[in-house]
Design a protein around this motif. Structure first.
Motif, PDB file in Angstrom:
ATOM      1  N   LYS A 208       0.816  -1.223   0.000  1.00  0.00           N
ATOM      2  CA  LYS A 208       0.000   0.000   0.000  1.00  0.00           C
ATOM      3  C   LYS A 208       0.847   1.269   0.000  1.00  0.00           C
ATOM      4  CE  LYS A 208      -3.673   2.343   2.491  1.00  0.00           C
ATOM      5  NZ  LYS A 208      -4.587   2.321   3.627  1.00  0.00           N
ATOM      6  N   LEU A 209       1.890   1.301   0.863  1.00  0.00           N
ATOM      7  CA  LEU A 209       2.722   2.499   1.010  1.00  0.00           C
ATOM      8  C   LEU A 209       3.751   2.682  -0.100  1.00  0.00           C
ATOM      9  CD1 LEU A 209       3.616   2.320   4.818  1.00  0.00           C
ATOM     10  CD2 LEU A 209       2.112   3.987   3.729  1.00  0.00           C
ATOM     11  N   GLY A 210       4.231   1.553  -0.645  1.00  0.00           N
ATOM     12  CA  GLY A 210       5.327   1.631  -1.610  1.00  0.00           C
ATOM     13  C   GLY A 210       6.670   1.829  -0.924  1.00  0.00           C
ATOM     14  N   LYS A 211       6.693   1.682   0.407  1.00  0.00           N
ATOM     15  CA  LYS A 211       7.902   1.743   1.219  1.00  0.00           C
ATOM     16  C   LYS A 211       7.929   0.470   2.059  1.00  0.00           C
ATOM     17  CE  LYS A 211       7.366   6.687   1.863  1.00  0.00           C
ATOM     18  NZ  LYS A 211       6.882   7.679   2.825  1.00  0.00           N
ATOM     19  N   THR A 212       9.134   0.009   2.411  1.00  0.00           N
ATOM     20  CA  THR A 212       9.204  -1.222   3.189  1.00  0.00           C
ATOM     21  C   THR A 212       8.675  -1.015   4.599  1.00  0.00           C
ATOM     22  OG1 THR A 212      11.506  -0.754   3.747  1.00  0.00           O
ATOM     23  CG2 THR A 212      11.113  -2.277   1.913  1.00  0.00           C
ATOM     24  N   CYS A 213       7.880  -1.976   5.037  1.00  0.00           N
ATOM     25  CA  CYS A 213       7.320  -2.011   6.385  1.00  0.00           C
ATOM     26  C   CYS A 213       7.599  -3.401   6.941  1.00  0.00           C
ATOM     27  CB  CYS A 213       5.821  -1.735   6.352  1.00  0.00           C
ATOM     28  SG  CYS A 213       5.047  -1.843   7.979  1.00  0.00           S
ATOM     29  N   PHE A 214       8.137  -3.466   8.122  1.00  0.00           N
ATOM     30  CA  PHE A 214       8.533  -4.742   8.715  1.00  0.00           C
ATOM     31  C   PHE A 214       7.860  -4.955  10.058  1.00  0.00           C
ATOM     32  CE2 PHE A 214      12.186  -3.097   6.263  1.00  0.00           C
ATOM     33  CZ  PHE A 214      12.211  -4.055   5.272  1.00  0.00           C
ATOM     34  N   TRP A 215       7.974  -6.192  10.557  1.00  0.00           N
ATOM     35  CA  TRP A 215       7.538  -6.521  11.905  1.00  0.00           C
ATOM     36  C   TRP A 215       8.788  -6.673  12.760  1.00  0.00           C
ATOM     37  CZ3 TRP A 215       3.732  -6.120  15.064  1.00  0.00           C
ATOM     38  CH2 TRP A 215       3.746  -6.840  16.271  1.00  0.00           C
ATOM     39  N   SER A 216       8.875  -5.917  13.830  1.00  0.00           N
ATOM     40  CA  SER A 216      10.002  -6.016  14.747  1.00  0.00           C
ATOM     41  C   SER A 216       9.747  -7.164  15.712  1.00  0.00           C
ATOM     42  CB  SER A 216      10.185  -4.708  15.524  1.00  0.00           C
ATOM     43  OG  SER A 216      11.141  -4.900  16.556  1.00  0.00           O
ATOM     44  N   ARG A 217      10.610  -8.167  15.655  1.00  0.00           N
ATOM     45  CA  ARG A 217      10.462  -9.322  16.543  1.00  0.00           C
ATOM     46  C   ARG A 217      10.776  -8.943  17.987  1.00  0.00           C
ATOM     47  NH1 ARG A 217      14.402 -13.420  13.948  1.00  0.00           N
ATOM     48  NH2 ARG A 217      15.552 -11.483  13.722  1.00  0.00           N
ATOM     49  N   SER A 218      11.683  -8.017  18.205  1.00  0.00           N
ATOM     50  CA  SER A 218      12.056  -7.633  19.566  1.00  0.00           C
ATOM     51  C   SER A 218      11.065  -6.645  20.183  1.00  0.00           C
ATOM     52  CB  SER A 218      13.465  -7.054  19.598  1.00  0.00           C
ATOM     53  OG  SER A 218      13.553  -5.927  18.744  1.00  0.00           O
ATOM     54  N   ARG A 219      10.635  -5.663  19.398  1.00  0.00           N
ATOM     55  CA  ARG A 219       9.718  -4.637  19.921  1.00  0.00           C
ATOM     56  C   ARG A 219       8.249  -5.017  19.765  1.00  0.00           C
ATOM     57  NH1 ARG A 219      13.046  -1.561  16.593  1.00  0.00           N
ATOM     58  NH2 ARG A 219      11.253  -1.011  15.323  1.00  0.00           N
ATOM     59  N   LYS A 220       7.981  -6.051  18.965  1.00  0.00           N
ATOM     60  CA  LYS A 220       6.597  -6.507  18.715  1.00  0.00           C
ATOM     61  C   LYS A 220       5.735  -5.377  18.159  1.00  0.00           C
ATOM     62  CE  LYS A 220       7.228 -10.588  20.718  1.00  0.00           C
ATOM     63  NZ  LYS A 220       8.363 -11.230  20.128  1.00  0.00           N
ATOM     64  N   GLU A 221       6.283  -4.711  17.116  1.00  0.00           N
ATOM     65  CA  GLU A 221       5.533  -3.621  16.486  1.00  0.00           C
ATOM     66  C   GLU A 221       5.974  -3.463  15.037  1.00  0.00           C
ATOM     67  OE1 GLU A 221       6.443  -0.159  18.804  1.00  0.00           O
ATOM     68  OE2 GLU A 221       8.392   0.132  17.871  1.00  0.00           O
ATOM     69  N   TYR A 222       5.146  -2.788  14.248  1.00  0.00           N
ATOM     70  CA  TYR A 222       5.466  -2.503  12.854  1.00  0.00           C
ATOM     71  C   TYR A 222       6.422  -1.329  12.794  1.00  0.00           C
ATOM     72  CZ  TYR A 222       1.572  -5.530  11.848  1.00  0.00           C
ATOM     73  OH  TYR A 222       0.750  -6.618  11.788  1.00  0.00           O
ATOM     74  N   TRP A 223       7.290  -1.346  11.787  1.00  0.00           N
ATOM     75  CA  TRP A 223       8.148  -0.190  11.554  1.00  0.00           C
ATOM     76  C   TRP A 223       8.365  -0.019  10.052  1.00  0.00           C
ATOM     77  CZ3 TRP A 223      13.371  -0.949   9.853  1.00  0.00           C
ATOM     78  CH2 TRP A 223      13.837  -2.270   9.913  1.00  0.00           C
ATOM     79  N   VAL A 224       8.238   1.215   9.631  1.00  0.00           N
ATOM     80  CA  VAL A 224       8.505   1.579   8.246  1.00  0.00           C
ATOM     81  C   VAL A 224       9.947   2.051   8.207  1.00  0.00           C
ATOM     82  CG1 VAL A 224       7.944   3.145   6.348  1.00  0.00           C
ATOM     83  CG2 VAL A 224       6.109   2.199   7.777  1.00  0.00           C
TER      84      VAL A 224
END
Length: 116
Positions: free
Chosen positions: A53-69
């Motif tokens: 949707k964004l056209g930018k990479t978005c990941f799941w942080s395994r340590s912080r348990k949150e999404y990050w662009v």
């Protein structure tokens, strides 16, 4: 269904990817111009959707348990040029236009240290 030039057109379905027991899939991030491997991160279904949707990479942080662009805090964004998946459907290859550095250490690539 045949696409241009007689090549079979493949319809991608997110559900066909093989996520691990934690709902994650590794994503190799590569520079679209010179093929340099920049980093590896993990995505879940929602982060794949957000990336598309964004056209930018978005990941799941395994340590912080949150999404990050990538780039939201550093300004070092990764603009998606293409996304491919491997023959086993369990790894993504995302080719990007990297703005700035990919590594949190300030290096262009996370793979700057050599064993041999």
């Amino acid at each position: 269904m045949k696409g241009r030039g007689g090549v079979k057109k493949i319809v991608f379905k997110l559900g066909s990817l093989k996520f691990d027991k934690n709902g994650l899939i590794p994503a190799i991030i590569q520079d679209y111009k010179n093929n340099e491997v920049l980093m590896l991160a993990y995505m879940n279904k929602e982060s794949v959707r957000r990336t598309l949707k964004l056209g930018k990479t978005c990941f799941w942080s395994r340590s912080r348990k949150e999404y990050w662009v990538k780039g939201m805090t550093s300004g070092h964004f990764q603009f998606v040029k293409s996304i491919a998946y491997d023959c086993d459907l369990d790894t993504l290859l995302i080719r990007v236009r990297q703005v700035g550095k990919a590594c949190h250490t300030g290096m262009r690539s996370c793979f700057y240290r050599k064993i041999k």
